[in-house]
Each structure stands twice: as C-alpha cells, then as structure tokens.
Design a protein around this motif. Structure first.
Motif, PDB file in Angstrom:
ATOM      1  N   TRP A 271       0.897  -1.253  -0.051  1.00  0.00           N
ATOM      2  CA  TRP A 271       0.158  -0.115   0.057  1.00  0.00           C
ATOM      3  C   TRP A 271       0.856   1.143  -0.018  1.00  0.00           C
ATOM      4  N   PRO A 272       0.519   2.330  -0.687  1.00  0.00           N
ATOM      5  CA  PRO A 272       1.295   3.543  -0.505  1.00  0.00           C
ATOM      6  C   PRO A 272       1.267   4.149   0.876  1.00  0.00           C
ATOM      7  N   GLY A 273       2.630   4.702   1.176  1.00  0.00           N
ATOM      8  CA  GLY A 273       2.655   4.880   2.625  1.00  0.00           C
ATOM      9  C   GLY A 273       3.734   5.804   2.742  1.00  0.00           C
ATOM     10  N   PRO A 285      -1.568   9.571  -0.916  1.00  0.00           N
ATOM     11  CA  PRO A 285      -1.272   9.558  -2.428  1.00  0.00           C
ATOM     12  C   PRO A 285      -1.992  10.501  -3.044  1.00  0.00           C
ATOM     13  N   PHE A 286      -3.110  11.035  -2.368  1.00  0.00           N
ATOM     14  CA  PHE A 286      -4.137  11.869  -3.206  1.00  0.00           C
ATOM     15  C   PHE A 286      -4.899  12.701  -2.179  1.00  0.00           C
ATOM     16  N   PRO A 287      -5.595  13.950  -2.647  1.00  0.00           N
ATOM     17  CA  PRO A 287      -6.207  14.772  -1.508  1.00  0.00           C
ATOM     18  C   PRO A 287      -7.712  13.834  -1.424  1.00  0.00           C
ATOM     19  N   ASP A 322       1.346   8.698 -11.226  1.00  0.00           N
ATOM     20  CA  ASP A 322       1.821   7.784 -12.473  1.00  0.00           C
ATOM     21  C   ASP A 322       2.663   6.520 -11.877  1.00  0.00           C
ATOM     22  N   ASP A 323       3.414   6.709 -10.430  1.00  0.00           N
ATOM     23  CA  ASP A 323       4.111   5.662 -10.080  1.00  0.00           C
ATOM     24  C   ASP A 323       3.015   4.658  -9.168  1.00  0.00           C
ATOM     25  N   LEU A 324       2.213   4.835  -9.186  1.00  0.00           N
ATOM     26  CA  LEU A 324       1.171   3.902  -8.524  1.00  0.00           C
ATOM     27  C   LEU A 324       0.403   3.077  -9.519  1.00  0.00           C
TER      28      LEU A 324
END
Length: 351
Positions: A271-273, A285-287, A322-324
């Motif tokens: 997961w992004p973190g 990763p985003f608002p 883009d990197d996700l």
C-alpha cells in the motif's frame, strides 16, 4: 570419560541418521543415496535459501509450490519477477527472493543451468553466503565442507562444553565441527548433525537419554547442557511508526505501489505509505477525506518493531500518481502481499 577424539562421533551420527533421518521433500533418504541416487542441486539450493532464518514447517508448502510451478532452475530463471515475489509472499526476508531470481538467472545464463559443485564457486553466486555454499557443496555434491547452522552450533557447544557466548564463539565452534566432518558421506553427515540438533539436542529439554553421542558429550557429564550455547545479550529492538493508505474505487479496484528493489520488502507490492520512522509525516497519495481505522498494524522485523496506522478513502476516477498501480479487483490476490501489508488489508476488510 572418553573424549570426542576417542569416540567416533561421525560414525555414531551416521548410524543414527540411517535409522532416523527426517523425511523432507528436498532430501534424498540415506538408503536411496547409498544406492546411488544423488540430490538435485536445484532443490538443495532452493530449500537452503528458503530455510534461512525460517523453520522447516514453514518452508515445506512454499517449497512444494515453487518446485511444482518451476521444477528446474531454467524454469525459475525464466519466471516473471512478479510471479516469484508473489509466491514468496509471507515467507519473509524478501531480499532472499530477489537474490533467488538473480542466482537462478546467473546459473542458467553463465553455467549452462548447472550449479557449480565447489564451495568457492558457489560462494560467487548471488545470495549464497558461507553457510549456504557449504551446505550445497556437502549435501548436493558430497564434498567434505563444514556446515554450521544454529543446530550445529548448539550440538558443538554442548558436545565440547563451550561456554564462550555466541556470536563470538562461532570460529571455535566451526573448528570443532570441521574436525568431526568426515570425508566419507559428508552430505549425509551434514544432515545428520542438523537433524540431531533439531530433534534431540533441542534448545530446551534436550533428550540426552536417547542421543547417539551422549557418551562423549562434555556438557552432559558436567550437567550444563541446558545452559548452552550461551549468547551475548541482545540490544532491545526499537519501535518505528508509519502510515499506509488503502483506497478502493467504486468498481473494486485497489491502489497499490511497487516498493523499491533495495530495502525492506524490496520489489514487493504494498500500500502507498510513509517512511517508517520515530515520527513519520502523513503523506496520502491524493487529496481526499481520509479516515483512520481504529486498529493498527503491529509487526516485528529482524531489527525493529513496526506500528502502522491505516487510512482509507475512495479511489478517484483520475489516476492519482503515475508511479502507483491501480489493480482490478479480479487481479488482486492478498496472498501476493508481504505479511505486514496483508495484515493491513485484513484489518481494513474487517472494518
């Protein structure tokens, strides 16, 4: 008391191993080996890499899945990275999986898919250190190399009543193990002494009464076997903290990232973190209106404890970064995640 030089420890262990060898999917039984059946170096190598800092019980199913899917080193070398990392997920110490692929490809490309049969040559391969090189050369090729894992260290410390603490005593323990390593049947002997430590000369409550080398065991005579091997005190593990962000779209798609090749969980999906530090910044990763779950992930790595806060939101229609990776719900397999990331997934699903 007779010392270990007068008592033929190696012969006693081999006699015992002939009767009591553990059955393992990567092992050739002593009777079969005596009949001329030699182990497959690929299977020996794969098992030894998997067994690093992992129990036999945990490795069995992984080994069977790997060898069913990739029965040869050529097949593994040709496998996509994602598939191999996915099959490895949950086994831990993910640098092993990255080195596994590197090593398979070197053997396939540079050695015509044949593992080298000497300690020095094996040591040059990616991910193979002194223990693994010794184990492969002894078990797969019957070379008289000294194999020293935790089980063997314990057997040597007790056999010679060595009270110097680990890890400082490793050279002394290896010198004792080297003296006992026979020229005849060194592969079986290496497995015999490891089996002895795993089944009889266990860390707690060793079964000295049925041990095949109880007569020359100096610690049994001294009554110190339960104290050995001694270990230097470990430093307490620090605790680090972090944030993970789980976002799912209306169609069930999930937002994931590929972790950098270097570092913990390298090359794995997650997961992004945030970074894992004493006081990590919140980096969604985003608002969005991110909501934090009441439960936290708690996980222990080799050198530190980790506590992760889990944040959730709805995945927007526009691609956040883009990197996700936006993964369709039908393509997502929780089993492809490393354990710490799967814990976050399970907590999220349970809310």
């Amino acid at each position: 008391m007779r010392d270990s030089g007068e008592f033929d420890v190696s012969s006693a262990l081999l006699d015992w191993y002939d009767r009591h060898a553990r059955a393992m999917p990567w092992r050739v039984a002593p009777a079969d080996r005596a009949a001329g059946v030699m182990p497959d170096p690929y299977r020996v190598w794969l098992s030894e890499v998997m067994l690093q800092q992992t129990t036999v019980a945990a490795v069995r199913d992984y080994f069977m899945r790997f060898t069913n899917r990739w029965p040869t080193v050529q097949a593994l070398a040709a496998a996509p990275d994602d598939q191999v990392m996915g099959e490895w997920a949950g086994l831990g110490y993910y640098a092993r999986a990255r080195n596994l692929l590197k090593c398979a490809r070197v053997v396939a490309d540079d050695y015509n898919s044949q593992f080298p049969d000497t300690y020095d040559a094996l040591l040059k391969l990616p991910g193979i250190g002194p223990y693994t090189a010794a184990a492969i050369s002894a078990i797969a090729f019957d070379r008289p190399e000294t194999v020293l894992d935790g089980n063997v260290e314990r057997v040597m410390a007790r056999l010679y009543d060595i009270h110097d603490p680990l890890p400082g005593s490793k050279p002394l323990l290896k010198s004792k193990a080297t003296v006992l390593t026979p020229v005849t049947r060194p592969g079986d002997y290496a497995q015999a002494v490891m089996d002895l430590g795993a089944t009889i000369c266990t860390p707690k409550s060793p079964a000295c009464g049925i041990c095949p080398v109880r007569d020359p065991c100096a610690s049994r005579v001294a009554g110190t076997q339960a104290e050995l091997p001694r270990k230097s005190p470990k430093k307490p593990k620090p605790t680090r903290y972090g944030h993970v962000y789980i976002a799912q779209g209306d169609n069930g798609a999930l937002l994931l990232e590929r972790r950098p090749d270097k570092g913990l969980l390298g090359g794995m999906l997650g997961w992004p973190g945030s970074e894992w530090t004493d006081a990590p910044a919140e980096v969604p990763p985003f608002p969005s209106d991110w909501q934090v779950l009441p439960s936290e992930v708690r996980h222990t790595f080799t050198h530190f404890h980790l506590i992760l806060r889990i944040w959730t939101a709805t995945l927007p229609a526009d691609r956040p970064q883009d990197d996700l990776i936006i993964m369709d719900k039908h393509a997502f397999r929780p089993s492809d995640l490393p354990t710490v990331m799967r814990k976050a997934y399970d907590l999220w699903r349970s809310t």
